[in-house]
Design a protein around this motif. Structure first.
Motif, PDB file in Angstrom:
ATOM      1  N   SER A   5       0.908  -1.250  -0.004  1.00  0.00           N
ATOM      2  CA  SER A   5      -0.121  -0.024  -0.221  1.00  0.00           C
ATOM      3  C   SER A   5       0.764   1.264   0.095  1.00  0.00           C
ATOM      4  CB  SER A   5      -0.842   0.188   1.196  1.00  0.00           C
ATOM      5  OG  SER A   5      -1.743  -0.962   1.321  1.00  0.00           O
ATOM      6  N   VAL A   6       0.321   2.277  -0.544  1.00  0.00           N
ATOM      7  CA  VAL A   6       0.914   3.633  -0.516  1.00  0.00           C
ATOM      8  C   VAL A   6       0.268   4.456   0.475  1.00  0.00           C
ATOM      9  CG1 VAL A   6       2.016   5.398  -1.511  1.00  0.00           C
ATOM     10  CG2 VAL A   6       1.943   3.622  -2.657  1.00  0.00           C
ATOM     11  N   ILE A   7       1.154   5.059   1.393  1.00  0.00           N
ATOM     12  CA  ILE A   7       0.378   6.079   2.286  1.00  0.00           C
ATOM     13  C   ILE A   7       1.039   7.283   2.209  1.00  0.00           C
ATOM     14  CG2 ILE A   7      -0.120   6.722   4.785  1.00  0.00           C
ATOM     15  CD1 ILE A   7      -0.210   3.702   5.245  1.00  0.00           C
ATOM     16  N   GLU A   8       0.465   8.384   1.953  1.00  0.00           N
ATOM     17  CA  GLU A   8       1.051   9.750   1.876  1.00  0.00           C
ATOM     18  C   GLU A   8       0.378  10.748   2.828  1.00  0.00           C
ATOM     19  OE1 GLU A   8       0.209  12.644  -1.440  1.00  0.00           O
ATOM     20  OE2 GLU A   8      -1.593  11.521  -1.935  1.00  0.00           O
ATOM     21  N   GLY A   9       1.100  11.859   3.083  1.00  0.00           N
ATOM     22  CA  GLY A   9       0.382  12.904   3.974  1.00  0.00           C
ATOM     23  C   GLY A   9       1.552  13.814   4.681  1.00  0.00           C
ATOM     24  N   THR A  10       1.142  14.635   5.281  1.00  0.00           N
ATOM     25  CA  THR A  10       1.996  15.657   5.940  1.00  0.00           C
ATOM     26  C   THR A  10       2.443  15.251   7.260  1.00  0.00           C
ATOM     27  OG1 THR A  10       0.877  17.427   4.935  1.00  0.00           O
ATOM     28  CG2 THR A  10       2.240  18.073   6.767  1.00  0.00           C
ATOM     29  N   HIS A  11       3.777  15.443   7.524  1.00  0.00           N
ATOM     30  CA  HIS A  11       4.536  14.786   8.755  1.00  0.00           C
ATOM     31  C   HIS A  11       5.196  15.835   9.459  1.00  0.00           C
ATOM     32  CE1 HIS A  11       4.338  11.446   6.061  1.00  0.00           C
ATOM     33  NE2 HIS A  11       4.514  10.498   6.970  1.00  0.00           N
ATOM     34  N   LYS A  12       5.066  15.603  10.858  1.00  0.00           N
ATOM     35  CA  LYS A  12       5.824  16.735  11.897  1.00  0.00           C
ATOM     36  C   LYS A  12       7.474  16.350  11.679  1.00  0.00           C
ATOM     37  CE  LYS A  12       2.129  16.827  14.907  1.00  0.00           C
ATOM     38  NZ  LYS A  12       1.873  16.792  16.687  1.00  0.00           N
ATOM     39  N   ASN A  13       7.748  15.232  11.365  1.00  0.00           N
ATOM     40  CA  ASN A  13       8.985  14.871  11.115  1.00  0.00           C
ATOM     41  C   ASN A  13       9.211  14.044   9.869  1.00  0.00           C
ATOM     42  OD1 ASN A  13      11.592  13.712  10.923  1.00  0.00           O
ATOM     43  ND2 ASN A  13      11.958  13.210  12.722  1.00  0.00           N
ATOM     44  N   THR A  24      -4.390  14.419   7.295  1.00  0.00           N
ATOM     45  CA  THR A  24      -3.787  14.412   6.074  1.00  0.00           C
ATOM     46  C   THR A  24      -3.561  13.258   5.152  1.00  0.00           C
ATOM     47  OG1 THR A  24      -1.662  14.476   6.694  1.00  0.00           O
ATOM     48  CG2 THR A  24      -2.700  16.728   6.489  1.00  0.00           C
ATOM     49  N   LYS A  25      -3.892  11.990   6.014  1.00  0.00           N
ATOM     50  CA  LYS A  25      -3.473  10.786   5.513  1.00  0.00           C
ATOM     51  C   LYS A  25      -4.485  10.403   4.152  1.00  0.00           C
ATOM     52  CE  LYS A  25      -3.439   5.867   6.985  1.00  0.00           C
ATOM     53  NZ  LYS A  25      -3.544   5.003   7.955  1.00  0.00           N
ATOM     54  N   TRP A  57       4.869   6.650   1.498  1.00  0.00           N
ATOM     55  CA  TRP A  57       5.614   5.699   1.991  1.00  0.00           C
ATOM     56  C   TRP A  57       5.025   4.311   1.382  1.00  0.00           C
ATOM     57  CZ3 TRP A  57       9.462   6.595   5.667  1.00  0.00           C
ATOM     58  CH2 TRP A  57       9.397   7.840   6.085  1.00  0.00           C
ATOM     59  N   VAL A  58       5.737   3.346   0.998  1.00  0.00           N
ATOM     60  CA  VAL A  58       5.201   2.095   0.591  1.00  0.00           C
ATOM     61  C   VAL A  58       5.610   1.116   1.906  1.00  0.00           C
ATOM     62  CG1 VAL A  58       5.798  -0.014  -0.856  1.00  0.00           C
ATOM     63  CG2 VAL A  58       6.248   2.321  -1.659  1.00  0.00           C
TER      64      VAL A  58
END
Length: 66
Positions: A5-13, A24-25, A57-58
């Motif tokens: 699976s691919v997960i995307e979004g905004t991260h603090k780090n 944002t996920k 991320w994959v």
């Protein structure tokens, strides 16, 4: 069978997947082919290249069929 699976979004780090802001996920998949998942993740990263805190991320997961 292994799925991806691919997960995307905004991260603090942006170097740590566990700092993903759940609001944002976005999740895509599952993909049977790792290269296909990696290609999508790369595309999402390039699309958001100006956002330092955005990552894709994959994720590998095992699934068993009966």
């Amino acid at each position: 069978m292994i799925n991806y699976s691919v997960i995307e979004g905004t991260h603090k780090n942006p170097n740590e997947i566990n700092t993903l802001d759940e609001k944002t996920k976005k999740e895509y998949g599952p993909f049977a082919d790792k290269k296909e998942a990696e290609s999508l993740a790369k595309s999402l990263i390039q699309k958001n290249i100006d956002d330092f805190y955005h990552r894709a991320w994959v994720i590998e997961s095992n699934s068993f069929t009966k």
